[in-house]
Structures are given as C-alpha cells and as structure tokens.
Design a protein around this motif. Structure first.
Motif, PDB file in Angstrom:
ATOM      1  N   HIS A   1      18.921  39.393  -5.381  1.00 31.94           N
ATOM      2  CA  HIS A   1      19.816  38.936  -4.300  1.00 31.94           C
ATOM      3  C   HIS A   1      20.941  37.934  -5.151  1.00 31.94           C
ATOM      4  CE1 HIS A   1      18.912  40.626  -0.614  1.00 31.94           C
ATOM      5  NE2 HIS A   1      17.329  40.241  -1.068  1.00 31.94           N
ATOM      6  N   ASP A   2      20.354  37.517  -6.123  1.00 27.12           N
ATOM      7  CA  ASP A   2      21.408  36.843  -7.067  1.00 27.12           C
ATOM      8  C   ASP A   2      22.057  37.187  -7.924  1.00 27.12           C
ATOM      9  OD1 ASP A   2      19.191  37.342  -8.674  1.00 27.12           O
ATOM     10  OD2 ASP A   2      18.644  35.400  -9.360  1.00 27.12           O
ATOM     11  N   GLY A   3      21.977  38.565  -8.034  1.00 28.05           N
ATOM     12  CA  GLY A   3      22.903  39.231  -9.012  1.00 28.05           C
ATOM     13  C   GLY A   3      22.283  39.396 -10.396  1.00 28.05           C
ATOM     14  N   ARG A   4      21.068  39.061 -10.657  1.00 32.68           N
ATOM     15  CA  ARG A   4      20.538  39.117 -11.727  1.00 32.68           C
ATOM     16  C   ARG A   4      19.365  40.458 -11.778  1.00 32.68           C
ATOM     17  NH1 ARG A   4      18.096  33.893 -13.976  1.00 32.68           N
ATOM     18  NH2 ARG A   4      17.059  33.925 -11.955  1.00 32.68           N
ATOM     19  N   TRP A   5      19.077  41.076 -13.043  1.00 29.30           N
ATOM     20  CA  TRP A   5      18.085  41.859 -13.272  1.00 29.30           C
ATOM     21  C   TRP A   5      16.563  41.420 -13.916  1.00 29.30           C
ATOM     22  CZ3 TRP A   5      19.202  46.816 -11.692  1.00 29.30           C
ATOM     23  CH2 TRP A   5      20.504  47.082 -11.405  1.00 29.30           C
ATOM     24  N   TYR A   6      15.794  41.863 -13.252  1.00 32.56           N
ATOM     25  CA  TYR A   6      14.472  41.350 -13.333  1.00 32.56           C
ATOM     26  C   TYR A   6      13.605  42.514 -14.197  1.00 32.56           C
ATOM     27  CZ  TYR A   6      15.457  37.320 -10.732  1.00 32.56           C
ATOM     28  OH  TYR A   6      16.296  36.150 -10.186  1.00 32.56           O
TER      29      TYR A   6
ATOM     30  N   LEU B   1      23.255  51.629 -19.354  1.00 33.32           N
ATOM     31  CA  LEU B   1      21.745  51.669 -19.983  1.00 33.32           C
ATOM     32  C   LEU B   1      22.017  52.955 -20.870  1.00 33.32           C
ATOM     33  CD1 LEU B   1      19.429  50.865 -16.976  1.00 33.32           C
ATOM     34  CD2 LEU B   1      19.891  49.472 -19.095  1.00 33.32           C
ATOM     35  N   ILE B   2      22.566  53.955 -20.310  1.00 31.51           N
ATOM     36  CA  ILE B   2      22.760  55.240 -21.152  1.00 31.51           C
ATOM     37  C   ILE B   2      23.660  54.887 -22.092  1.00 31.51           C
ATOM     38  CG2 ILE B   2      23.455  57.442 -21.174  1.00 31.51           C
ATOM     39  CD1 ILE B   2      22.717  57.901 -18.040  1.00 31.51           C
ATOM     40  N   ALA B   3      24.923  54.207 -22.056  1.00 29.47           N
ATOM     41  CA  ALA B   3      25.621  53.846 -22.974  1.00 29.47           C
ATOM     42  C   ALA B   3      25.122  53.122 -24.313  1.00 29.47           C
ATOM     43  CB  ALA B   3      26.995  53.241 -22.668  1.00 29.47           C
TER      44      ALA B   3
ATOM     45  N   PRO C   1      22.146  44.076 -17.120  1.00 30.66           N
ATOM     46  CA  PRO C   1      20.911  44.909 -17.237  1.00 30.66           C
ATOM     47  C   PRO C   1      20.383  45.575 -18.426  1.00 30.66           C
ATOM     48  CG  PRO C   1      22.906  46.381 -16.349  1.00 30.66           C
ATOM     49  CD  PRO C   1      23.314  44.708 -16.486  1.00 30.66           C
ATOM     50  N   VAL C   2      21.458  45.598 -19.463  1.00 36.02           N
ATOM     51  CA  VAL C   2      21.225  46.091 -20.825  1.00 36.02           C
ATOM     52  C   VAL C   2      20.558  44.806 -21.503  1.00 36.02           C
ATOM     53  CG1 VAL C   2      22.373  46.534 -22.913  1.00 36.02           C
ATOM     54  CG2 VAL C   2      23.216  47.695 -20.929  1.00 36.02           C
ATOM     55  N   GLY C   3      20.927  43.619 -21.186  1.00 35.11           N
ATOM     56  CA  GLY C   3      20.357  42.446 -21.877  1.00 35.11           C
ATOM     57  C   GLY C   3      19.162  42.073 -21.477  1.00 35.11           C
ATOM     58  N   ALA C   4      18.717  42.486 -20.187  1.00 33.78           N
ATOM     59  CA  ALA C   4      17.478  42.208 -19.622  1.00 33.78           C
ATOM     60  C   ALA C   4      16.518  43.273 -20.241  1.00 33.78           C
ATOM     61  CB  ALA C   4      17.689  42.422 -17.990  1.00 33.78           C
TER      62      ALA C   4
END
Length: 427
Positions: free
Chosen positions: A391-396, A363-365, A417-420
């Motif tokens: 738990h599914d490895g996705r970011w909400y 995220l910082i990058a 996480p950047v895309g989310a």
C-alpha cells in the motif's frame, strides 16, 4: 555483614573497548591481567579457537560488557549479522573467605593504598592465599557459554569476551573483586570500619599506657561531626540519557523464568521508556501481542531463526499461538518493511491500475524474468521469485524453492520493481 552480602545484585557496565589492532603489542600489561589470560589458555584444548577469539577481541567485536557477581555477559559479533550472547561464570567467595581477605588487606595499609591506585600487588594476593582465599582464577575456574552453535569450551566468542575482560582487570582490579562477589564501595566501607576498629584499639592501648602520666588524647565526639541543621534542596531532575540503559543481570533460579528471556524484554521496556522520556509518546502504542512479538523477534539480537530456532524464539512464538516458522517469516517481513512489510506478508489485496500494471513491462525491458499476476503478487514461471506490491507503493521481493510455494521475504523493499528484484537476485 560482609561485602559479598551487601553487594548482592550489584553490577558494572562497561562500554565497548577500543580496538587493539597491533598483534605484536601485549594484550595486557599487569601481572594479574596475564594471570587471568593464563587461566583461559590453560583450560582450552583448541589453540585455533583461542587465536580467533583473541583476534575478535583486538578488532573490537565485543559489545558492552556487564560484570556482576559470578558472571560476565556481552554480545559478541561474529561472521553472521546477529551477535551471539557470550557468558563467563566464576565462583564467588563465601562470607568466611571475604573475612579472610579483608583481614589480610586491613593488616597492611600499603595493600589498601595499592587497591586505591588500581593495583593488585603480589603480596596482597599471597597474603589472601595464606588465609585460604584464591582471588585469581586457575585453570578450569572460568566456565564459558555462548548462544552460538559451536560447542567448544571456550568457543571463539566466549574467548573474545574473556580476553576483553582481561583488559578491564588490567585497568581496575576491583572488576575481579566484583566478579568474586564484592562491590567496590562495600569493600572500601568494610575496610574503613576495620581500620577504625584497629585504630580505636591502638588508641585505647596508648591511653592506658599514658594514664599514669596524666596525658590526655585529643578527640571529637561523633555527634558533633555528624550533626547538621542544614538540609540542602533536592537537585533538579537529570536530563534523559542519550541512550536507553542496560537491563540488570538476573540469576538463574529453579522455577524462575529464563533470565535471557527476561533480559530482552527488559531491553525493550527500557527502549520504550526512553522514547516516552524523550518524545512523550510510546513508539508502538497500538501493537497487539502478535505484532509486538514479531517486532521483538525482528529487532532483538538475542532472537533469530529461519530453519533452526533458539529456545527463547520458540517460547515467544508459542506465547502468541504461532509456530516458530510463522514467527520467523513474519520477523523477516518486519525487517523488510516494518508494519507495512508485515501487512504485505499477511494481507493480499487488489491494487488499482497504474504503477502495478507497468511493472511487468519494466521487468521484461530489464531482461528480468516474466511475471504472472495474482492480486498484488507478481510471480515468475519457475515459482522462485515474487514481487509483492504494498500500500506504500513499494515492491517487496520474496523467494521460494521452486514448486514449494514457501515464500520468504528476501532483500530490501524498493519503489522501483526492477531495483527490488535485481537486488534480491544479485549479480
């Protein structure tokens, strides 16, 4: 028994009509279709709402239309993601009115032939009017309602439904007769009986005139026509339909459950029954009442809410011992990720080292806000944005007003996480 009483509960379902994009082309071509539009336009005091409703109808915003005695219902897509439930009500004919109408039709064979050709002649409507029967609506006879917040009568959604109904009437005047309370087959059966009685009377009179001349009229006994010794085998079961069926239209009765609430429950039941027929399994076999309520609130177009809530939404929340705000938040989480999205909302956890630890650096990058860690949550310093690791490895992604700690799902879940966070924040 009149057609009105025999047709109680009958309804017809029409799929969405194709677009009618040419604004210069007439909306309908029949005189009775234009009379229907005239009843709408003669009632409204807001030409702007009518124009928007006409545009909605031309552009195909009106979904499946259900016509039943006394009412027309459809979902109409507006500017918001969820469609609105529009309804038009109209008085049905009393039994004595149907008798007058059927007498007017049966006395003129050309009227019956016209109806079979899907035409409603002026002469038929005039004959019915002379019998005291008003078939076509006049100004004020169409009573609109809609679940949208606009209190115009009609609003643009109800106006769009009325314009689309004119196209149905244009193609088949029996739609108007059904709306007045008469089922097509019941009407035709009643007319056939009246014609048979009329023919029998004429035949009897002719026989009396010819009795002195010894003339005998040919005939066939009814038992000879109807008798049969052969019973064909029952046909094989039909294959499951490609899509679940539409729920029936239910009347509003004192002390009875709200028909709109029952309709969305019937819609869900039909979807689950269709899944059983096509896959042999219930798509939601282990759902408890809370999870089932969340799923319904998230998926049904008649339910919505975040800051303002419909009556059906509030009743659904109360039935599972939650507040409407709780249910709205959970429904948003369900739309974001189904069962896992709801778990991310309700059940914090401590993820192992790995992708979770690398998220802050990514995220910082990407020049996104710095985040602090708490459990599976990453939160920016202002308390505005949050990422929750599932738990599914996705970011909400979640959002809150600064300092309120009132987190709502916002945007789509993503394995990156950047895309989310970038999608949620926007440009």
């Amino acid at each position: 028994m009149t057609p009105a009483s025999r047709a109680t509960g009958a309804s017809r379902v029409f799929p969405p009509l194709p677009q009618h994009p040419d604004p210069q082309a007439p909306f309908v071509t029949s005189w009775w279709g234009n009379a229907w539009i005239g009843a709408l336009e003669g009632t409204s005091l807001d030409a702007g709402r009518l124009a928007r409703g006409r545009a909605y109808a031309r552009e195909g915003h009106v979904d499946t239309i259900t016509v039943a005695p006394g009412r027309i219902v459809a979902y109409v897509h507006g500017s918001r993601p969820r469609p609105y439930r529009a309804e038009i009500r109209m008085r049905t004919l009393a039994p004595e009115d149907w008798d007058g109408f059927l007498d007017a039709v049966a006395t003129e064979p050309a009227h019956i032939a016209a109806l079979l050709d899907k035409v409603m002649p002026h002469a038929l409507v005039d004959a019915a009017k002379r019998s005291g029967v008003q078939l076509l609506p006049g100004p004020g006879d169409l009573v609109p309602s809609c679940t949208c917040p606009d209190h115009g009568r009609p609003c643009k959604h109800a106006a769009a439904l009325t314009y689309q109904t004119a196209r149905l009437l244009d193609a088949d005047p029996f739609v108007l007769l059904l709306l007045r309370g008469g089922d097509e087959q019941a009407l035709l059966d009643e007319l056939a009986q009246r014609n048979a009685h009329q023919a029998a009377r004429e035949q009897s009179a002719s026989a009396e005139q010819n009795a002195t001349g010894g003339v005998s009229l040919p005939g066939t006994l009814a038992r000879d026509i109807l008798a049969t010794a052969y019973r064909p085998p029952l046909p094989a079961p039909l294959p499951p339909p490609p899509h679940p069926g539409e729920p029936p239209l239910l009347p509003s009765l004192p002390g009875a459950p709200d028909p709109a609430s029952l309709e969305f429950l019937a819609t869900d039941t039909a979807s689950r029954a269709h899944a059983h027929l096509t896959t042999g399994a219930d798509p939601f076999p282990a759902a408890d009442p809370w999870h089932d309520a969340v799923r319904l609130a998230a998926s049904h177009p008649g339910l919505t809410g975040r800051r303002t809530f419909s009556r059906q939404f509030t009743e659904l929340a109360r039935a599972v011992d939650h507040t409407p705000a709780d249910l709205a938040r959970a429904a948003a989480a369900w739309r974001q990720g189904g069962e896992e999205g709801l778990s991310v909302l309700e059940s914090p956890w401590d993820p192992p080292a790995g992708p979770f630890d690398r998220a802050r650096g990514a995220l910082i990058a990407a020049d996104l806000p710095r985040m602090t860690i708490r459990g599976n949550h990453l939160t920016d310093a202002k308390g505005t944005w949050q990422l929750r690791f599932g738990h599914d490895g996705r970011w909400y992604p979640y959002q809150s007003e600064p300092g309120r700690d009132d987190w709502w799902p916002e945007g789509e879940a993503d394995a990156d996480p950047v895309g989310a966070l970038s999608t949620a924040i926007g440009p």
